[in-house]
Write an enzyme that holds these catalytic residues in place. Structure first.
Site, PDB file in Angstrom:
ATOM      1  CE  LYS A   1      -0.230  -2.231 -11.557  1.00 50.56           C
ATOM      2  NZ  LYS A   1       0.308  -2.176 -10.227  1.00 50.56           N
TER       3      LYS A   1
ATOM      4  N   GLY B   1       1.752   3.007  -2.755  1.00 50.09           N
ATOM      5  CA  GLY B   1       1.577   3.589  -3.989  1.00 50.09           C
ATOM      6  C   GLY B   1       0.606   5.038  -3.767  1.00 50.09           C
TER       7      GLY B   1
ATOM      8  N   GLY C   1      10.652   0.268  -3.529  1.00 49.02           N
ATOM      9  CA  GLY C   1      10.269  -0.877  -4.151  1.00 49.02           C
ATOM     10  C   GLY C   1       9.633  -1.775  -3.176  1.00 49.02           C
ATOM     11  CG  HIS C   2       7.175  -4.771  -4.805  1.00 48.34           C
ATOM     12  ND1 HIS C   2       7.781  -5.832  -5.193  1.00 48.34           N
ATOM     13  CD2 HIS C   2       6.352  -4.468  -5.780  1.00 48.34           C
ATOM     14  CE1 HIS C   2       7.556  -5.829  -6.359  1.00 48.34           C
ATOM     15  NE2 HIS C   2       6.654  -5.157  -6.901  1.00 48.34           N
TER      16      HIS C   2
ATOM     17  CG  ASN D   1      -1.919   1.250   1.334  1.00 51.02           C
ATOM     18  OD1 ASN D   1      -2.783   1.302   0.300  1.00 51.02           O
ATOM     19  ND2 ASN D   1      -2.087   1.751   2.319  1.00 51.02           N
TER      20      ASN D   1
ATOM     21  CG  ASP E   1      -2.438  -1.767  -8.214  1.00 57.51           C
ATOM     22  OD1 ASP E   1      -2.250  -2.914  -8.070  1.00 57.51           O
ATOM     23  OD2 ASP E   1      -1.940  -0.884  -8.653  1.00 57.51           O
TER      24      ASP E   1
END
Length: 504
Positions: free
Chosen positions: A392, A112, A218-219, A110, A249
């Site tokens: 997206k 972004g 980044g994740h 979460n 998302d």
């Protein structure tokens, strides 16, 4: 054995490069210490942890040059390394689903913002269906699981410094729901000046002149941040064994009981520590990462790692048939073991950016899926496309708001009236990019049950109860406007030029 001039020159170059790398590293460390020196007491401890992680990734960045893979060493994974979903499904469900679920936590990425869709604040707070946000749908899904099976699956949100404050305010509305919600923050790393390889930050502040100086890395930062937050130990102490990780998302990323049962039911010596959900590639997914066998280990190959001469081969649907959905199932005990030994091996993604003032910077990032090679008995599962439903763009939003789907306890289910399991290919032009503008152009979302392909370009609006079938292309030339009237049915049509229906 005599040394040639070329050998001596190469040796001198190598020594020079090594000294240059050491110099860059020492300068970076000094700059980071200077930033900490002017920080408030509250910031120092968390920032030092973040900077320790950044120093490791910066050190690796300085050492590694050129493509991260030797193309000649790549081969397809063996058949048993990527299993078909129906094989996993055929094993059935456990006798005690509740006990199985109680070993699971759900992590949603979460970090972004909704900027690319013209929205301010966290992307997870954009309304996607019947005024429900991504976060609302996620909470409904897990709450339904907990109620149906009398289970205790917590939701864990990995926020970033961009999304944390607003997300926490919204979480208050779920206080009386049948779900525990935890949050932790991913690290914040300094953006690096491309030329000097030094941070552009003047202080630890996140606003003013410093607003563009920091980024969430980044994740792949999931592993370090989960451990540093103390949440990993808390989940282990509560008897949790696995986390299901996915992008918030991706509306197809719901808890799958068959995959969970597959993980829990294996004997301890063969216990799988990491599952990556992959799905069949289409032409829309040619840039997605894929699984390969490399030096006898399963590995995620991203397009950024591919030598330029082989990019077309990488994009080939025939050679690399599957791609990573970023739905990951990971052993918590394994994350702790690898973190404690500093043995989490992930490739660095160098992400170049140009800031508003024209300054060229780089961000050093990692991807969660690239850690697959560090885990024991890792595997892929080729899941149905329905488990990959990312939003997206507003083109994706049109699909999930339409009658293609019905909603059941926060999950989107494709209509049985749709003949094909694939979604239509939708391309909306620049007039539809921002969510507010997109919504203003539809009096109601069209019926697209029988749509294969839709392209819309220019100043176009849709009336109520419009139906689109087959291939529909609508192009308004510059300066023209096209109003699709209420009740219109377009099947295999090209509409261009100027079509305006005015009230008399």
């Amino acid at each position: 054995m005599s040394l040639t001039v070329a050998d001596l020159t190469l040796g001198a170059m190598t020594e020079f490069q090594q000294k240059l790398r050491q110099q860059h590293e020492a300068s970076m460390h000094r700059e980071l210490e200077d930033l900490l020196a002017v920080a408030g007491d509250a910031d120092v401890q968390s920032c030092r942890k973040d900077f320790d992680g950044f120093k490791r990734i910066f050190h690796t960045f300085l050492q590694v040059k050129g493509p991260a893979v030797d193309w000649a060493k790549i081969s397809r994974p063996p058949e048993d390394a990527i299993q078909a979903y129906n094989k996993i499904e055929a094993k059935g469900l456990p006798g005690d689903i509740s006990a199985c679920l109680n070993k699971l936590a759900v992590v949603k990425l979460n970090g972004g913002l909704g900027t690319s869709m013209g929205c301010k604040g966290p992307k997870s707070l954009i309304s996607v269906r019947n005024e429900n946000t991504f976060l609302d749908l996620t909470v409904q899904q897990i709450e339904d699981l907990n109620k149906t099976y009398n289970a205790d699956v917590p939701l864990v949100l990995m926020n970033s410094f961009n999304t944390d404050d607003e997300t926490k305010k919204i979480l208050q509305k779920y206080q009386h729901r049948c779900i525990k919600i935890h949050t932790f923050n991913q690290s914040r790393y300094p953006r690096i000046n491309k030329e000097s390889l030094l941070p552009i930050a003047k202080s630890l502040a996140l606003s003013g002149d410093n607003e563009e100086a920091w980024y969430p890395p980044g994740h792949g930062d999931l592993y370090t941040s989960l451990c540093n937050s103390g949440l990993l130990d808390k989940l282990l102490s509560e008897g949790k064994e696995y986390v299901f990780v996915s992008n918030i998302d991706n509306l197809g990323a719901t808890v799958d009981l068959f995959i969970l049962h597959h993980l829990i039911s294996q004997s301890a010596d063969k216990r799988c520590e990491f599952i990556m959900e992959v799905t069949d590639k289409t032409r829309a997914d040619v840039k997605g990462g894929t699984l390969i066998l490399y030096e006898d280990r399963l590995r995620l190959l991203e397009i950024a790692q591919v030598p330029k001469a082989h990019v077309d081969e990488f994009k080939s649907v025939s050679k690399f048939k599957i791609f990573n959905t970023n739905n990951l199932w990971i052993s918590l005990a394994a994350i702790k073991r690898l973190h404690d030994k500093n043995a989490m091996d992930m490739e660095i993604i160098v992400n170049p950016k140009t800031l508003d003032g024209g300054l060229n910077v780089i961000q050093l990032e990692t991807a969660a899926g690239s850690a697959i090679k560090s885990f024991k008995n890792a595997m892929g599962i080729n899941v149905p496309r329905s488990r990959f439903l990312p939003v997206k763009t507003t083109s994706d939003l049109l699909l999930v708001m339409s009658n293609l789907y019905s909603m059941d306890a926060g999950s989107l289910i494709m209509s049985h009236k749709r003949e094909f399991l694939t979604t239509p290919h939708v391309k909306l032009g620049s007039c539809f990019t921002k969510v507010q503008e997109f919504l203003s152009r539809f009096d109601s979302i069209p019926d697209i049950l029988e749509l294969d392909h839709l392209t819309v370009s220019g100043d176009v609006t849709f009336g109520k109860n419009v139906s689109l079938k087959g291939t529909v292309i609508i192009i308004a030339n510059h300066g023209d406007r096209i109003d699709i009237p209420s009740g219109a049915m377009l099947e295999n049509k090209i509409v261009s030029g100027n079509l305006r229906i005015l009230d008399h």
